[in-house]
Design a protein around this motif. Structure first.
Motif, PDB file in Angstrom:
ATOM      1  N   GLU A   8       0.846  -1.199   0.000  1.00  0.00           N
ATOM      2  CA  GLU A   8       0.000   0.000   0.000  1.00  0.00           C
ATOM      3  C   GLU A   8       0.881   1.248   0.000  1.00  0.00           C
ATOM      4  OE1 GLU A   8      -2.080   2.764  -0.283  1.00  0.00           O
ATOM      5  OE2 GLU A   8      -3.536   1.169   0.155  1.00  0.00           O
ATOM      6  N   THR A   9       0.845   2.011  -1.108  1.00  0.00           N
ATOM      7  CA  THR A   9       1.655   3.228  -1.212  1.00  0.00           C
ATOM      8  C   THR A   9       0.864   4.377  -1.831  1.00  0.00           C
ATOM      9  OG1 THR A   9       2.517   2.510  -3.363  1.00  0.00           O
ATOM     10  CG2 THR A   9       3.834   1.954  -1.418  1.00  0.00           C
ATOM     11  N   ALA A  10      -0.457   4.329  -1.739  1.00  0.00           N
ATOM     12  CA  ALA A  10      -1.294   5.318  -2.425  1.00  0.00           C
ATOM     13  C   ALA A  10      -1.245   6.699  -1.775  1.00  0.00           C
ATOM     14  CB  ALA A  10      -2.742   4.834  -2.492  1.00  0.00           C
ATOM     15  N   THR A  11      -0.819   6.753  -0.506  1.00  0.00           N
ATOM     16  CA  THR A  11      -0.728   8.036   0.196  1.00  0.00           C
ATOM     17  C   THR A  11       0.657   8.130   0.836  1.00  0.00           C
ATOM     18  OG1 THR A  11      -1.615   7.171   2.287  1.00  0.00           O
ATOM     19  CG2 THR A  11      -3.213   7.966   0.655  1.00  0.00           C
ATOM     20  N   TYR A  35       6.891  11.278   1.592  1.00  0.00           N
ATOM     21  CA  TYR A  35       6.823  10.175   0.623  1.00  0.00           C
ATOM     22  C   TYR A  35       8.170   9.470   0.469  1.00  0.00           C
ATOM     23  CZ  TYR A  35       2.145  11.429  -1.023  1.00  0.00           C
ATOM     24  OH  TYR A  35       0.798  11.662  -1.091  1.00  0.00           O
ATOM     25  N   SER A  36       8.558   8.708   1.491  1.00  0.00           N
ATOM     26  CA  SER A  36       9.844   8.020   1.462  1.00  0.00           C
ATOM     27  C   SER A  36       9.713   6.590   0.917  1.00  0.00           C
ATOM     28  CB  SER A  36      10.443   7.976   2.879  1.00  0.00           C
ATOM     29  OG  SER A  36       9.540   7.364   3.780  1.00  0.00           O
ATOM     30  N   PRO A  68      -7.548   5.273  -6.273  1.00  0.00           N
ATOM     31  CA  PRO A  68      -6.803   6.498  -6.555  1.00  0.00           C
ATOM     32  C   PRO A  68      -5.896   6.903  -5.400  1.00  0.00           C
ATOM     33  CG  PRO A  68      -9.034   7.056  -5.912  1.00  0.00           C
ATOM     34  CD  PRO A  68      -8.977   5.556  -5.985  1.00  0.00           C
ATOM     35  N   GLY A  69      -5.070   7.905  -5.665  1.00  0.00           N
ATOM     36  CA  GLY A  69      -4.155   8.391  -4.657  1.00  0.00           C
ATOM     37  C   GLY A  69      -3.044   9.196  -5.292  1.00  0.00           C
ATOM     38  N   SER A  70      -1.923   9.245  -4.608  1.00  0.00           N
ATOM     39  CA  SER A  70      -0.749   9.977  -5.085  1.00  0.00           C
ATOM     40  C   SER A  70      -0.190   9.329  -6.343  1.00  0.00           C
ATOM     41  CB  SER A  70       0.322  10.002  -3.992  1.00  0.00           C
ATOM     42  OG  SER A  70       1.608  10.187  -4.532  1.00  0.00           O
ATOM     43  N   ILE A 184      -5.984   6.311   7.445  1.00  0.00           N
ATOM     44  CA  ILE A 184      -5.201   6.327   6.215  1.00  0.00           C
ATOM     45  C   ILE A 184      -5.183   4.920   5.614  1.00  0.00           C
ATOM     46  CG2 ILE A 184      -3.712   8.280   6.808  1.00  0.00           C
ATOM     47  CD1 ILE A 184      -1.645   6.292   7.829  1.00  0.00           C
ATOM     48  N   PRO A 185      -4.989   4.800   4.311  1.00  0.00           N
ATOM     49  CA  PRO A 185      -4.911   3.468   3.706  1.00  0.00           C
ATOM     50  C   PRO A 185      -3.770   2.660   4.317  1.00  0.00           C
ATOM     51  CG  PRO A 185      -5.144   5.148   2.013  1.00  0.00           C
ATOM     52  CD  PRO A 185      -4.881   5.872   3.296  1.00  0.00           C
ATOM     53  N   SER A 186      -4.029   1.378   4.560  1.00  0.00           N
ATOM     54  CA  SER A 186      -3.037   0.498   5.171  1.00  0.00           C
ATOM     55  C   SER A 186      -3.102  -0.875   4.518  1.00  0.00           C
ATOM     56  CB  SER A 186      -3.304   0.370   6.678  1.00  0.00           C
ATOM     57  OG  SER A 186      -2.513  -0.652   7.251  1.00  0.00           O
ATOM     58  N   ALA A 187      -1.950  -1.534   4.456  1.00  0.00           N
ATOM     59  CA  ALA A 187      -1.907  -2.893   3.917  1.00  0.00           C
ATOM     60  C   ALA A 187      -2.595  -3.902   4.822  1.00  0.00           C
ATOM     61  CB  ALA A 187      -0.448  -3.310   3.700  1.00  0.00           C
ATOM     62  N   LYS A 188      -2.883  -3.516   6.044  1.00  0.00           N
ATOM     63  CA  LYS A 188      -3.583  -4.420   6.961  1.00  0.00           C
ATOM     64  C   LYS A 188      -4.958  -4.789   6.431  1.00  0.00           C
ATOM     65  CE  LYS A 188      -5.194  -4.804  11.751  1.00  0.00           C
ATOM     66  NZ  LYS A 188      -5.291  -4.118  13.072  1.00  0.00           N
TER      67      LYS A 188
END
Length: 224
Positions: A8-11, A35-36, A68-70, A184-188
């Motif tokens: 998960e890297t959308a934000t 955004y690291s 959607p996202g970054s 926030i969006p999370s891979a969980k």
């Protein structure tokens, strides 16, 4: 056996998890404003595998948050997921970012869940779900005004989830509206959704899959 790596890297949250048969057994994430992802993502992937005492050869699929996202965040996550799928010969699963966010809260019957991600100015990316997490309005980019979501407010709790709900607080007023601004969006939350798709072989074409940007990328330039 469904052992799935979720990305998960959308934000601003760089988040990675391992799910086994729909249960999260390993999670690592860090939410930083700069955004690291490019520096942290592959490190996090190795760490969640180590934490779960697994190796890349134990994986059955790779799942990625598709947007959607970054623009930058999505591109990094999808590129990493596709690279792993190619190198490990694994299927690719895509998870809608807003659907994953909707999984983060539990609501009463007949309530409505609206995950929102902040876009530019008064715009958000939003999708609408009922209390059973069934989508009742598809993902859209919309400008927030006084009439936004008014169709759902009569005699129903409306839960606005995510950083996009922050800009709604000063405009939308209703006793039935509940704000969850810190979510926030999370891979969980991806774990259960990716396993559901895995069981029915709902995979993407690795060669042609692209993130769901929803809007064209606009390069921001400094004024002279």
């Amino acid at each position: 056996m469904g052992t799935i790596l979720n990305i998960e890297t959308a934000t601003t949250n760089c988040s990675v998890s391992i799910g086994v048969n729909g249960e999260c057994i390993s999670l690592l994430e860090e939410n930083t404003p700069n955004y690291s992802h490019s520096e942290q993502l592959h490190v996090f992937i190795k760490e969640v595998l180590k934490k779960a005492t697994l190796s890349f050869s134990d994986l059955d699929a790779i799942a990625v948050s598709k947007g959607p996202g970054s623009y930058t965040g999505l591109r990094i996550g999808v590129s990493a997921a596709k690279g792993l799928c190619f190198s490990l010969d694994l299927p690719l699963i895509s998870i809608p970012t807003l659907e994953s966010m909707a999984q983060q809260i539990v609501v009463v019957d007949d309530a409505v869940i609206i995950p929102l991600l902040d876009a530019r100015r008064m715009e958000v990316y939003s999708c609408i779900f009922d209390h059973n997490l069934k989508e009742i309005r598809n993902t859209q980019a919309q400008i927030i005004d006084e009439s936004s979501f008014s169709d759902y407010l009569e005699n129903k709790e409306v839960h606005l989830v995510g950083n996009g709900s922050e800009k709604c607080k000063t405009i939308l007023e209703s006793p039935n509206m509940i704000f969850h601004t810190n979510n926030i969006p999370s891979a969980k939350e991806m774990v259960r959704l990716s396993y559901k798709k895995f069981k029915v072989n709902d995979f993407e074409d690795v060669a042609y899959f692209e993130p769901y940007y929803l809007k064209d990328f606009v390069l921001q330039t400094k004024k002279a």
